[in-house]
Design an enzyme around this catalytic site. Structure first.
Site, PDB file in Angstrom:
ATOM      1  N   HIS A  17       0.909  -1.295  -0.076  1.00 60.25           N
ATOM      2  CA  HIS A  17      -0.103  -0.098   0.149  1.00 60.25           C
ATOM      3  C   HIS A  17       0.973   1.496   0.108  1.00 60.25           C
ATOM      4  O   HIS A  17       0.682   2.275  -0.617  1.00 60.25           O
ATOM      5  CB  HIS A  17      -0.963  -0.069   1.213  1.00 60.25           C
ATOM      6  N   LYS A  41     -17.636  -6.819   7.754  1.00 61.20           N
ATOM      7  CA  LYS A  41     -16.366  -7.394   8.013  1.00 61.20           C
ATOM      8  C   LYS A  41     -15.876  -7.324   9.273  1.00 61.20           C
ATOM      9  O   LYS A  41     -15.898  -6.370   9.793  1.00 61.20           O
ATOM     10  CB  LYS A  41     -15.345  -6.444   6.896  1.00 61.20           C
ATOM     11  N   ARG A  90      -1.254  -5.683  -8.185  1.00 58.77           N
ATOM     12  CA  ARG A  90      -0.414  -6.784  -8.147  1.00 58.77           C
ATOM     13  C   ARG A  90      -0.428  -7.921  -9.102  1.00 58.77           C
ATOM     14  O   ARG A  90       0.942  -8.192  -9.580  1.00 58.77           O
ATOM     15  CB  ARG A  90      -0.573  -7.649  -6.748  1.00 58.77           C
TER      16      ARG A  90
END
Length: 161
Positions: A17, A41, A90
């Site tokens: 990040h 979450k 990524r």
């Protein structure tokens, strides 16, 4: 002024990040790291803890500030008058997911673009989930996260684990 928003749960923030923030901070006048409060979450770090960890991890980036929000990202972006959403990639798998999200956001807020930044190759395997799992199992995550996050993880493991 070109203001961009980098949204995410950042539970916890990783060196990947930070890499994306370092790259994008060279392009935008200001970046808001928007820490999402997602009630569905279960987070390891509280919202306030995540904000503080990111603030401490980005002190070297003068044009980055941290904020927390809940609700629809489109509404947050409009409120902040942002011109772009920052997303890190990524792998190809990330691209597929992020492309769908970018298209949805474009439909909701046509005047805002999503800017993709490629992770440095040394960070392609790092995810917040993998970091948490490694830390929970006693792994050394010092090369994966900023020092302040490593300390926070160690404290969590001592107190909660």
């Amino acid at each position: 002024m070109k203001l961009a928003v980098y949204p995410g749960s950042f539970d916890p923030v990783t060196n990947g990040h930070i890499d994306i923030l370092e790259k994008s901070s060279k392009i935008f006048d200001e970046i808001i790291v928007a820490v999402i409060h997602n009630v569905t979450k279960k987070a390891l770090f509280s919202l306030d803890e995540r904000v503080k960890l990111i603030e401490e991890s980005t002190r070297h980036l003068n044009n980055v500030r941290v904020d927390a929000f809940s609700g629809l990202l489109a509404n947050y972006l409009a409120d902040k008058q942002a011109c772009a959403i920052i997303r890190g990639l990524r792998t190809v798998t990330d691209f597929e997911y992020e492309m769908h999200m970018a298209m949805m956001n474009k439909k909701l807020i046509p005047n805002i673009d999503t800017m993709f930044f490629m992770s440095d190759s040394q960070y392609t395997f790092i995810s917040s989930s993998a970091v948490k799992e490694a830390a929970l199992l006693g792994g050394d995550v010092g090369s994966l996260v900023p020092a302040v996050v490593k300390a926070g993880l160690e404290e969590k493991m001592l107190n909660d684990g």
